[in-house]
Design a protein around this motif. Sequence first.
Motif, short mmCIF file in Angstrom:
data_model
loop_
_atom_site.label_atom_id
_atom_site.label_comp_id
_atom_site.label_asym_id
_atom_site.label_seq_id
_atom_site.Cartn_x
_atom_site.Cartn_y
_atom_site.Cartn_z
N THR A 58 0.84 -1.20 0.00
CA THR A 58 0.00 0.00 0.00
C THR A 58 0.87 1.25 0.00
N THR A 65 -4.18 -0.16 -8.46
CA THR A 65 -5.55 -0.64 -8.21
C THR A 65 -6.56 0.50 -8.31
N LEU A 68 -8.73 2.54 -5.40
CA LEU A 68 -8.87 1.63 -4.27
C LEU A 68 -7.51 1.39 -3.62
N TYR A 70 -4.47 -0.42 -1.91
CA TYR A 70 -4.09 -1.81 -2.16
C TYR A 70 -4.52 -2.73 -1.03
N ASP A 72 -7.19 -2.53 0.76
CA ASP A 72 -8.61 -2.83 0.52
C ASP A 72 -8.75 -3.88 -0.59
N TYR A 73 -7.95 -3.69 -1.65
CA TYR A 73 -7.99 -4.63 -2.78
C TYR A 73 -7.56 -6.02 -2.35
N TYR A 203 -3.33 -9.23 -7.55
CA TYR A 203 -3.14 -8.19 -8.56
C TYR A 203 -4.25 -8.28 -9.60
N PRO A 204 -4.53 -7.15 -10.27
CA PRO A 204 -5.59 -7.14 -11.29
C PRO A 204 -5.25 -8.05 -12.46
N ASP A 226 -13.53 -12.40 -7.03
CA ASP A 226 -14.29 -11.35 -7.73
C ASP A 226 -15.61 -11.09 -7.02
N ARG A 229 -14.96 -9.26 -3.64
CA ARG A 229 -14.67 -7.83 -3.83
C ARG A 229 -15.94 -7.05 -4.16
N THR A 235 -16.92 -3.00 -5.72
CA THR A 235 -16.24 -2.86 -7.00
C THR A 235 -17.05 -3.57 -8.09
#
Length: 266
Positions: A58, A65, A68, A70, A72-73, A203-204, A226, A229, A235
Amino acid sequence: MSVPTMAKNGPALPMVLLNRVGTMCLVELQKLRHDRTELITRAIQPALWLLIFGETFTRLRAIPTGNLPYLDYLAPGILAQSALFVSIFYGIQIIWERDAGVLSKLMVTPTPRSALIAGKAFAAGIRAIAQAVVVLVLSAVLGVTLTANPLKLLGVMVVVVLGSAFFCCLSITIAGIVMSRERLMGIGQAITMPLFFASNALYPVDLMPGWLQVLNHVNPLSYEVDALRGLLLGTPASLWLDFAVLVGTAVLGIAVASALLPRLAR
């Protein structure tokens, strides 16, 4: 008289099946009461991921991200990871039951094999829920902005149970193939981290190379992350697709593990 009898007993069969699944869940959960320290020891790893990896990245801002943070992600991904770790070694328990003679006794009862497997799968899901509560509390303490909507939190629990049920059945399936605790431990350790790193937990998807994106799309853990989140953070998420995949893989896992159960019981 056979037709009315069939009509009378037919609707009762699903209730009998559900009752037996519930009984198997209760039997499995009784074991947790005798070793409550398991929840504490299993909470160490997700805590380290959030406290060290999450906080560090973060601050580094190394993984984009968007708006958002990191941490939180990352939190839903670690929640899914902790549920995965709870369930992926569940096959060891069923091998122990075989060696102790418990499984052979269960196999001669009227309980359908699918009910035995489903009971163990959803018991793994309940264990994972207890683990998820720990991760959610720790995430809230660290400042992660989580939803307070009770319906969404209920959806989170359903997602965790479905994901855990599949990975529990995957573990039992592997146990039915390798027939050994040592081999199962080795395979479980070999596939756990690839499942985690080949998902969108850290990671995305857009940052992944093409071949890893292909693996991500066939990885049930990605759909679990997914959905988590989308429910916890709001999201964008394909919730209908996520739930469809999780339900489908759980049903498939129960069917395959049930088919291999007699082999394991020999």
